[in-house]
Design an enzyme around this catalytic site. Sequence first.
Site, PDB file in Angstrom:
ATOM      1  N   LYS A 166       0.838  -1.204   0.000  1.00 57.64           N
ATOM      2  CA  LYS A 166       0.000   0.000   0.000  1.00 57.64           C
ATOM      3  C   LYS A 166       0.868   1.248   0.000  1.00 57.64           C
ATOM      4  CE  LYS A 166      -1.771   2.400   3.379  1.00 57.64           C
ATOM      5  NZ  LYS A 166      -1.550   3.744   2.799  1.00 57.64           N
ATOM      6  N   GLY A 220       7.328   4.551   8.212  1.00 58.39           N
ATOM      7  CA  GLY A 220       6.445   5.678   8.476  1.00 58.39           C
ATOM      8  C   GLY A 220       6.692   6.242   9.859  1.00 58.39           C
ATOM      9  N   SER A 221       5.624   6.754  10.480  1.00 55.80           N
ATOM     10  CA  SER A 221       5.777   7.443  11.765  1.00 55.80           C
ATOM     11  C   SER A 221       5.985   6.449  12.909  1.00 55.80           C
ATOM     12  CB  SER A 221       4.547   8.302  12.041  1.00 55.80           C
ATOM     13  OG  SER A 221       3.407   7.480  12.165  1.00 55.80           O
ATOM     14  N   THR A 222       6.642   6.914  13.954  1.00 50.75           N
ATOM     15  CA  THR A 222       6.896   6.074  15.120  1.00 50.75           C
ATOM     16  C   THR A 222       5.584   5.677  15.789  1.00 50.75           C
ATOM     17  OG1 THR A 222       9.064   7.066  15.416  1.00 50.75           O
ATOM     18  CG2 THR A 222       8.111   6.008  17.347  1.00 50.75           C
ATOM     19  N   GLY A 260       4.063   2.898  13.840  1.00 51.46           N
ATOM     20  CA  GLY A 260       4.944   1.742  14.028  1.00 51.46           C
ATOM     21  C   GLY A 260       4.681   1.051  15.359  1.00 51.46           C
ATOM     22  N   GLU A 295      10.694   0.741   9.997  1.00 53.02           N
ATOM     23  CA  GLU A 295      11.664   1.806   9.728  1.00 53.02           C
ATOM     24  C   GLU A 295      10.943   3.108  10.017  1.00 53.02           C
ATOM     25  OE1 GLU A 295      13.330   4.658   8.548  1.00 53.02           O
ATOM     26  OE2 GLU A 295      13.316   4.039   6.454  1.00 53.02           O
ATOM     27  N   CYS A 342      13.723  10.540   6.622  1.00 49.89           N
ATOM     28  CA  CYS A 342      13.796  10.007   7.982  1.00 49.89           C
ATOM     29  C   CYS A 342      15.208  10.141   8.551  1.00 49.89           C
ATOM     30  CB  CYS A 342      13.346   8.554   8.001  1.00 49.89           C
ATOM     31  SG  CYS A 342      14.089   7.594   6.688  1.00 49.89           S
ATOM     32  N   GLU A 392      10.930  15.058  15.565  1.00 49.89           N
ATOM     33  CA  GLU A 392      11.141  15.025  14.117  1.00 49.89           C
ATOM     34  C   GLU A 392      10.209  16.048  13.460  1.00 49.89           C
ATOM     35  OE1 GLU A 392       9.809  11.460  11.889  1.00 49.89           O
ATOM     36  OE2 GLU A 392      11.785  11.501  10.961  1.00 49.89           O
TER      37      GLU A 392
HETATM   38  P1  NAI Z   1       2.072   7.634   8.866  1.00 42.47           P
HETATM   39  O1  NAI Z   1       2.914   6.735   9.677  1.00 42.47           O
HETATM   40  O2  NAI Z   1       0.658   7.887   9.327  1.00 42.47           O
HETATM   41  O3  NAI Z   1       1.955   7.069   7.365  1.00 42.47           O
HETATM   42  C1  NAI Z   1       2.868   6.175   6.763  1.00 42.47           C
HETATM   43  C2  NAI Z   1       2.107   5.057   6.071  1.00 42.47           C
HETATM   44  O4  NAI Z   1       1.390   4.313   7.051  1.00 42.47           O
HETATM   45  C3  NAI Z   1       1.058   5.533   5.075  1.00 42.47           C
HETATM   46  O5  NAI Z   1       1.003   4.629   4.013  1.00 42.47           O
HETATM   47  C4  NAI Z   1      -0.224   5.469   5.883  1.00 42.47           C
HETATM   48  O6  NAI Z   1      -1.371   5.333   5.101  1.00 42.47           O
HETATM   49  C5  NAI Z   1       0.007   4.235   6.717  1.00 42.47           C
HETATM   50  N1  NAI Z   1      -0.757   4.167   7.961  1.00 42.47           N
HETATM   51  C6  NAI Z   1      -1.252   5.185   8.708  1.00 42.47           C
HETATM   52  N2  NAI Z   1      -1.874   4.705   9.796  1.00 42.47           N
HETATM   53  C7  NAI Z   1      -1.774   3.353   9.753  1.00 42.47           C
HETATM   54  C8  NAI Z   1      -2.226   2.289  10.608  1.00 42.47           C
HETATM   55  N3  NAI Z   1      -2.881   2.526  11.733  1.00 42.47           N
HETATM   56  N4  NAI Z   1      -1.912   1.017  10.246  1.00 42.47           N
HETATM   57  C9  NAI Z   1      -1.223   0.757   9.125  1.00 42.47           C
HETATM   58  N5  NAI Z   1      -0.806   1.712   8.288  1.00 42.47           N
HETATM   59  C10 NAI Z   1      -1.067   3.001   8.585  1.00 42.47           C
HETATM   60  O7  NAI Z   1       2.831   8.991   8.697  1.00 42.47           O
HETATM   61  P2  NAI Z   1       2.217  10.429   8.337  1.00 42.47           P
HETATM   62  O8  NAI Z   1       0.992  10.661   9.165  1.00 42.47           O
HETATM   63  O9  NAI Z   1       2.087  10.507   6.882  1.00 42.47           O
HETATM   64  O10 NAI Z   1       3.375  11.405   8.815  1.00 42.47           O
HETATM   65  C11 NAI Z   1       3.485  11.776  10.181  1.00 42.47           C
HETATM   66  C12 NAI Z   1       4.924  11.902  10.582  1.00 42.47           C
HETATM   67  O11 NAI Z   1       5.564  10.639  10.524  1.00 42.47           O
HETATM   68  C13 NAI Z   1       5.758  12.780   9.678  1.00 42.47           C
HETATM   69  O12 NAI Z   1       5.618  14.135  10.015  1.00 42.47           O
HETATM   70  C14 NAI Z   1       7.145  12.251   9.948  1.00 42.47           C
HETATM   71  O13 NAI Z   1       7.646  12.831  11.132  1.00 42.47           O
HETATM   72  C15 NAI Z   1       6.923  10.775  10.173  1.00 42.47           C
HETATM   73  N6  NAI Z   1       7.206   9.989   8.958  1.00 42.47           N
HETATM   74  C16 NAI Z   1       8.373   9.279   8.874  1.00 42.47           C
HETATM   75  C17 NAI Z   1       8.686   8.601   7.718  1.00 42.47           C
HETATM   76  C18 NAI Z   1       9.949   7.835   7.569  1.00 42.47           C
HETATM   77  O14 NAI Z   1      10.445   7.711   6.459  1.00 42.47           O
HETATM   78  N7  NAI Z   1      10.478   7.247   8.611  1.00 42.47           N
HETATM   79  C19 NAI Z   1       7.802   8.637   6.545  1.00 42.47           C
HETATM   80  C20 NAI Z   1       6.580   9.351   6.748  1.00 42.47           C
HETATM   81  C21 NAI Z   1       6.326  10.015   7.913  1.00 42.47           C
HETATM   82 MG    MG Z   2      -0.487   9.478  10.023  1.00 41.38          MG
END
Ligand code: NAI
Ligand code: MG
Length: 490
Positions: free
Chosen positions: A195, A247-249, A252, A269, A303, A400
């Site tokens: 996804k 994605g976000s901590t 995760g 990650e 990240c 972050e």
């Molecule tokens: P997020 O963690 O919500 O989104 C990342 C992915 O996870 C997206 O595909 C999203 O649809 C999916 N997702 C969201 N909630 C989920 C759940 N409960 N179960 C499974 N999948 C889920 O991150 P978001 O809200 O886009 O960004 C928030 C913060 O996270 C950013 O400001 C940044 O600080 C951090 N982040 C870190 C990343 C990295 O590369 N380590 C990448 C993106 C965001």
């Molecule tokens: Mg989110």
Amino acid sequence: MTELERKQERAPVPSAWTYAPAPEARDIVTLREQYGHFVGGEWLEPKETYTTISPATEEPLAEVGQATPEEVAAAVDAARAAYDNGWSEIAPSERAKYLFRIARILQERSREFAVLESLNGGKPIKESRDVDLPLSAAHFFYYAGWADKLEYAFPNQRPRPLGVAGQIIPWNFPLLMLAWKIAPALAAGNTVVLKPAETTPLSALLFCDVLRQAELPPGVVNIVTGDGRTGAEIVKSDGVDKVAFTGSTDVGKAIQRELAGSGKKLTLELGGKAANIIFDDAALDQAVEGIINGIYFNQGHVCCAGSRLLVQESIYEPVVDKLKRRLTTLRVGDPLDKNTDVGAINSKQQLEKIQQLVASGAEEGAEIYQPPCRLPEKGYWFAPTVFTNVAQSYRIAQEEIFGPVLSILTFRTPEEAVEKANNTPYGLSAGVWTEKGSRILWMAERLRAGVVWANTYNRFDPSSPFGGYKESGFGREGGRHGLEPYLRLT
Ligand code: NAI
Ligand code: MG
């Protein structure tokens, strides 16, 4: 003196360079009005849809599916069927051929993908063209090479695939994160349900076209689009044997809670708050380039971004002066312009998060610097920002930001640099700038970070493992290490 030389002598020296617009042509990308989910090699008509936009202009680009639990289940079933009906059993050298094909097609179609990536995600075309696309293809090439050599990678351990991998990726490097996830999973003999992030689904959807072109057997890779609700369905699906998340901590941690005791394998990650550490013997002009690349690359949506600059006190002033001067030369604007250095912020939500954290920095007492630059009226934009006078306790030094915002701190001794660098819940990456090789090794040994760059920053290679300590997650992607999470070793 020749005529030309006389002319040159009379010509005024430009005080500031102006650039004519140099937009990359958009018409190489053909968008459909609506995209479905790619399941079992076919497009499944989506039950619910939403509109994906360009963050630089807010113009709608296409309608894409918001996958329901039933649609996720269909994708998982298709992946299971493909796994059972041949993929896990075909000769590894055959698997390698598909991966090589995918890599080559990505190279052939790289301009198309680069334009689409910049359009949907807001990143400068020079980055999607020169970084995202070459690296994505390189990951497929690299893991194609491992596919028929797994028993050499893990001698005497009988490497076997796990089954169906559920993969959830973020919006900062949409196609590259897809490559990081799909290439090792397939090389190891698994099938996939992936996804993409809700704001950047289009390159993953175009990638389905590449899969068809490569004649990958139907169901080996399935792509469903949607937001976190769709992601959560993939995580909890009984048909999924392994979950890989970037994605976000917070998300995760939620995934780890959900999977505890389930027996499913997991790699996470997550975020970072990396220290980029400049010693007084470093080559300062190169270090300044490394600082710029460390935090303004991809609008700071990275990240492993070098978001905390630690400067040795004795060179604080020249470094900050040079940095501010360099900041005034960064060109912010149209992601499709070949001269753009800093593109659009990926989403309204992310822009609001950056604005909030920057406001907190000013309130807590840090001093803000932004170069003069005119931001476009439509779309989501944030000027490159530097904070000086930052205390370690400030939110901008702890959290972050994931935007083009740098917090500068100082240190006196290497010991103090290590202590400050490690003073974070994260541990993904770090940078060290010094002339002394021995100091680089001394620092690298003590920094609690998965990657330590020396006299460079944000360098990636498919053969090099990447991943974090502490709240930055666990598991490694890239290199031989990146195969392990997709294998059962007995
Ligand atoms: P997020 O963690 O919500 O989104 C990342 C992915 O996870 C997206 O595909 C999203 O649809 C999916 N997702 C969201 N909630 C989920 C759940 N409960 N179960 C499974 N999948 C889920 O991150 P978001 O809200 O886009 O960004 C928030 C913060 O996270 C950013 O400001 C940044 O600080 C951090 N982040 C870190 C990343 C990295 O590369 N380590 C990448 C993106 C965001
Ligand atoms: Mg989110």
